[in-house]
Design an enzyme around this catalytic site. Structure first.
Site, short mmCIF file in Angstrom:
data_model
loop_
_atom_site.label_atom_id
_atom_site.label_comp_id
_atom_site.label_asym_id
_atom_site.label_seq_id
_atom_site.Cartn_x
_atom_site.Cartn_y
_atom_site.Cartn_z
N GLY A 60 0.81 -1.21 0.00
CA GLY A 60 0.00 0.00 0.00
C GLY A 60 0.84 1.26 0.00
N GLY A 99 -1.00 2.40 12.42
CA GLY A 99 -1.49 3.61 11.80
C GLY A 99 -2.80 3.40 11.09
N GLY A 113 -3.95 7.90 14.72
CA GLY A 113 -4.55 8.19 13.42
C GLY A 113 -3.60 8.96 12.52
CG HIS A 152 -7.34 12.37 3.58
ND1 HIS A 152 -8.04 13.02 4.58
CD2 HIS A 152 -6.14 12.03 4.10
CE1 HIS A 152 -7.29 13.06 5.67
NE2 HIS A 152 -6.13 12.48 5.40
CE LYS A 208 -8.64 9.01 5.45
NZ LYS A 208 -7.80 7.88 5.89
#
Length: 267
Positions: free
Chosen positions: A13, A100, A125, A156, A160
């Site tokens: 990712g 995270g 976060g 974002h 997302k």
């Protein structure tokens, strides 16, 4: 002297690749594993090379248990379901788990707290220094400006999947702490139609999605005739990777427990 033996989960990712690039060439860490979801098409390929770094000889794998048994730390930017599973494995291995992952439920958090009885879990976060400093400012401002309305706006990239962002919720919790209230009881995460007037203690959230935005967050304190806006703009994911690695290093030798980046940074 070898570095801290580390495994990256979610290695294919965006954040996993950023962490792999940050580790590459670092004397402080030794990459011993890179995890991806089962049946990922790149399993068996060199993880670092796929991330655009110097080949490490570490192949992408979907088998966590043998890797964590040899590790000292795990960097985890995956999904809520997988993070909960990895927390349990980290507890068995007694290693540092830097998490995270965002979008975790209350039930997920309960399981993570249970795992933290046996592992050092640093959960946030957002791993950046700037955001965690912003959270400290937001807490202080919320306390100093009791009559001001609080709104949090975040933006974002289009891919997302969760909203509000984990960072927005981190900032909201900080503001709620400044007011000595519960965010769960006062968060307003959607407004549509005739919603009535704003509650005095409400903490509102607005989520924007589009393009390739890494992350932007505004904490707005709106009073009578004036506004105070605290803002953070992330320009590169490397800041999150650097923070996660700092947390993995900080956690070595600490007592088991659930920690935040504020602990790592001394805030």
């Amino acid at each position: 002297m070898s570095g801290i033996k580390i495994v990256i989960a979610g290695a294919a990712g965006r954040m996993g690749r950023a962490a792999l690039r940050a580790i590459s060439g670092s004397p402080d860490f030794e990459l011993i594993g890179a995890l991806v979801r089962k049946e990922h098409p790149d399993i068996g390929n060199d993880a670092s090379a796929l991330a655009g770094a110097k080949p490490s000889g570490i192949s992408l794998s979907d088998d966590a248990l043998p890797l964590l048994a040899q590790a000292q730390a795990l960097i985890d930017f995956t999904t809520p379901e997988l993070s909960v599973e990895l927390a349990a494995l980290s507890a068995q291995a007694r290693i540092v788990h830097v998490m995270g992952t965002t979008g975790l439920s209350a039930k997920d958090d309960e399981k993570i707290r249970a795992a933290a009885r046996h592992a050092v879990i640093v959960k946030s976060g957002n791993m950046s220094l700037g955001v965690n400093l912003l959270a400290a400012f937001a807490k202080q401002a919320a306390k100093a400006l009791p009559g001001f309305d609080i709104e949090i706006v975040e933006m974002h990239h289009r891919k997302k999947v969760d909203a509000p962002s984990g960072t927005a919720l981190l900032l909201g919790r900080a503001a709620a702490q400044g007011r000595d209230i519960s965010l769960d009881d006062h968060a307003v995460k959607a407004r549509d139609g005739q919603v009535g007037p704003r509650g005095n203690e409400a903490i509102g959230f607005a989520s924007l999605r589009g393009g390739t935005v890494v992350g932007e967050h505004d904490v707005i304190f709106a009073g009578n005739g004036e506004r105070v806006v605290l803002r953070h703009v992330a320009e590169d994911r490397s800041i999150f990777a650097a923070g996660a690695l700092a947390a993995a290093k900080w956690g070595q030798g600490k007592k088991p427990g659930l920690y935040a980046m504020a602990d790592v940074l001394g805030l």
